[in-house]
Every structure is written in C-alpha cells, then in structure tokens.
Design a protein around this motif. Structure first.
Motif, short mmCIF file in Angstrom:
data_model
loop_
_atom_site.label_atom_id
_atom_site.label_comp_id
_atom_site.label_asym_id
_atom_site.label_seq_id
_atom_site.Cartn_x
_atom_site.Cartn_y
_atom_site.Cartn_z
N LYS A 153 -8.95 24.33 59.01
CA LYS A 153 -9.01 25.07 60.28
C LYS A 153 -10.44 25.08 60.83
N GLU A 154 -11.40 25.29 59.96
CA GLU A 154 -12.79 25.31 60.43
C GLU A 154 -13.19 23.95 60.99
N ALA A 155 -12.82 22.87 60.30
CA ALA A 155 -13.16 21.54 60.79
C ALA A 155 -12.49 21.26 62.13
N TRP A 156 -11.23 21.63 62.28
CA TRP A 156 -10.48 21.38 63.51
C TRP A 156 -11.12 22.08 64.70
N GLU A 157 -11.55 23.33 64.51
CA GLU A 157 -12.04 24.13 65.62
C GLU A 157 -13.57 24.05 65.78
N ASP A 165 -8.24 29.02 67.29
CA ASP A 165 -6.88 29.39 66.87
C ASP A 165 -5.82 28.37 67.28
N SER A 166 -6.22 27.12 67.39
CA SER A 166 -5.26 26.07 67.74
C SER A 166 -4.80 25.27 66.52
N TYR A 167 -5.35 25.59 65.34
CA TYR A 167 -4.99 24.86 64.14
C TYR A 167 -3.71 25.42 63.54
N PRO A 171 0.96 19.63 61.01
CA PRO A 171 0.26 18.80 62.01
C PRO A 171 0.95 18.77 63.36
N ALA A 172 2.27 18.87 63.37
CA ALA A 172 3.00 18.81 64.64
C ALA A 172 2.77 20.05 65.49
N GLN A 173 2.28 21.14 64.87
CA GLN A 173 2.07 22.39 65.60
C GLN A 173 0.60 22.60 66.00
N ARG A 174 -0.26 21.65 65.70
CA ARG A 174 -1.66 21.77 66.10
C ARG A 174 -1.81 21.38 67.56
#
Length: 345
Positions: A153-157, A165-167, A171-174
């Motif tokens: 989550k940290e890497a994604w955002e 809060d988009s993680y 994967p289909a729900q990101r």
C-alpha cells in the motif's frame, strides 16, 4: 560523417524497438563487481547456539563471536569496448530498494542500465550498505535498530501510482491515477524488489558511498529518491571527481541553508520530476525543499537545471520514472542534458 553515422545507428536502434527486433549487440570489454568501504568489527561475549544448517545434516554449534567485515557497498559494472561518454554513469537507488531499480523493468522490458549502455556510457549499479548484495550485520551489536519494511500500500500510494487509499489487496480493485505511465499489471512483480532498510545507518552508508566515488570516479551520478542526500554529500566531498549529478525525484538533500554551494558550483546538477506532485502534500514539501537547494546552487554560480515532465507535455509519470512505460524517453532527456554538459560528445 561521425555525426551522420551516429544518427544512423540511433535510428536503427529506434526502428528495432518499434518493430520488436533485437537491438544491435553491445560491444562489452568487461563485466565485474566489487565491494568497497566498510570496516572490521570484532564481537565477543555472545552465546553459542546449536543449529542445523542443511536439512538432513547433523546439528552444529554456531559461535557468533569473532571478526567480521561490515558496512561495505556492493557495485557491479559493465564497461564498453568503445564508450562514447567521457565518464562512467553511476546509478544509485532509493529507499527500501537496491540496484535492481535500474536493471530489467518489472514488466520485463530493458531498464535504464541497458538504455545508458546503448547510449555509450560505461554503467555501474550499486547496492548501498544494508541492501541487496552489500550484506547485513548483526542487530543490535552493529546495526543499532531493527529493520523496517515497506508494505505494498505504501509503495502504491507514496510512489504516486495511485491516490491516497486507492490500494486494495485484490489487484482488480486497485485504482491507479488517470493516465499513469506505470505498468500496473507488473506492480506486484515490482514489490518483490522491496527489501528491509534501517533508520540508523546513514553515516555508514555515506562513508561507503564516499569510498565508492573515490575508487571509481571521475564519474556522473544518477541518483533516485532517498539516495539523493548521499549523492549531494559525495559531490561536496569530491567536487573534482563528480562531473555531473542527476537527481531523479530525489526525496532528500543536505540543509540548503548550511550547505557549501561554493564548493560544488563546478558540478552541474539536474533535477527530474514526474507528474502529480501537487496531489500529495508530502511531495509538495519535498519539491519545495529541492527548489530551495537548486536555487542556492544557481545563486552560488552553479548550474542547477530542472526537468518537470508535465511542463514538457509528458504526463502520468510516477516516482519510479525508470520503470514507467516511457522510461526511455526520460532517459533520453537526461542523455541530452549530459551532452550539453560536455559529458558525451
């Protein structure tokens, strides 16, 4: 004639990429690696333990006491038979990552190491103290704090692939930021690169980087994210050895109010920024601090250039510029800047 031949070769490489063909083979004279920096440590008074090192083998007593080499940096290099650039390129990674940042991209496509080799640079890739093949040391006897780890989550955002809060674990729900250049299907593959880091090893890391520059350079440093502070300090210590510094989304630097800019005014520097900085207050503060640092360098008579990709109409780039789908385009801009600085004819 030389210019025409170079343009023809560049066109061939571009055509090969467009058609999905193999690019011309690199003419390499040497591939190698080494460790540099670090110190010797002797431990005593630690209890012995009985361990089974290999399944099926009898247990052995492990004595953890004795002499150790710790806090060295690992570097791997590729030298061309006929490099075009006057100096090698040193690629320095960011926090929680290692030299893999610049190797093959998570989607399987060539990374910046390949790009800059084909552009005519000898390339060095390093793993800083505590990362990758640089090895670890005992805690708390040598490393004074426990390691910490970056969740997906940290890497994604934090890396601006998706908004706050988009993680999602699925994967289909990101939800990625609109128009993102990061190959989101390869995100989970990317996070396999994440490794622990320590919050108490900055002095050892700086000492190893300084020893690295002293050994390898004159050179050009291309540094990413957390590595920026170390690169600026190495340039301060060895302004005659660092011929240019490219700060790619650097998240740290020495204090611009106390840094000796007069000492590094002969080191041309370039800052490179991706997209969506304004959406995240954290990145806004970082960019403002780097602008102050850059402005002070210019005021001292140095070269402090900047590439903000959206200002050039290049949209959607994340913090991981070297992994984005258009990473070659960004590397090309860096190469053009280095040519202007006389690093490559």
């Amino acid at each position: 004639m030389k210019k025409r031949a170079f343009q023809f070769a560049a066109a061939c490489v571009a055509l090969a990429a467009l058609l999905g063909c193999a690019a011309p083979a690199l003419q390499v004279t040497e591939v190698g690696s080494f460790h540099v920096g670090g110190r010797a440590v002797t431990l005593s008074g630690l209890p012995e333990k009985e361990l089974t090192f290999t399944p099926g083998a009898p247990p052995l007593k492990l004595n953890p006491n004795g002499d150790f080499e710790v806090e060295a940096l690992y570097a791997r290099y590729t030298r061309l038979a006929n490099p075009k650039a006057r100096y090698p390129l040193l690629l320095w990674h960011g926090g929680g990552l290692a030299g893999t940042t610049f190797e093959t991209k998570p989607d399987g496509k060539p990374g910046w190491e390949s790009y800059f080799l084909r552009a005519g640079y000898d390339v060095y890739i390093s793993d800083a103290v505590e990362r990758g093949r640089a090895s670890w040391a005992r805690y708390p006897e040598i490393f004074k704090s426990e390691p910490f780890f970056r969740p997906k989550k940290e890497a994604w955002e934090l890396f601006r692939i998706g908004d706050t809060d988009s993680y999602n674990t699925d994967p289909a729900q990101r939800t990625a930021l609109p128009g993102t250049q990061f190959p989101i299907a390869a995100f989970d593959q990317f996070t396999k690169q994440s490794i622990p880091r320590w919050g108490t090893n900055d002095a050892a890391t700086q000492a190893a980087y300084d020893a690295y520059v002293d050994k390898v350079c004159p050179c050009v440093i291309v540094v990413h994210s957390q590595g920026g502070n170390f690169a600026f300090n190495s340039a301060l210590k060895y302004p005659d050895k660092v011929k240019a510094l490219v700060a790619v989304e650097t998240s740290g630097s020495p204090n611009p109010d106390t840094f000796d800019f007069a000492r590094v005014k002969g080191v041309p520097m370039l800052w490179v920024w991706g997209d969506n900085l304004g959406k995240f207050p954290f990145w806004g503060r970082i960019a403002a601090q780097q602008e102050k640092f850059r402005g002070n360098l210019i005021a001292a008579g140095g070269i402090g250039d900047r590439i903000v990709l959206p200002d050039l109409g290049i949209k959607g780039n994340t913090h991981m510029l070297m992994m984005d789908r258009n990473s070659d385009q960004i590397a090309g801009l860096i190469d053009q800047w280095l040519v202007k600085q006389g690093i490559k004819p």
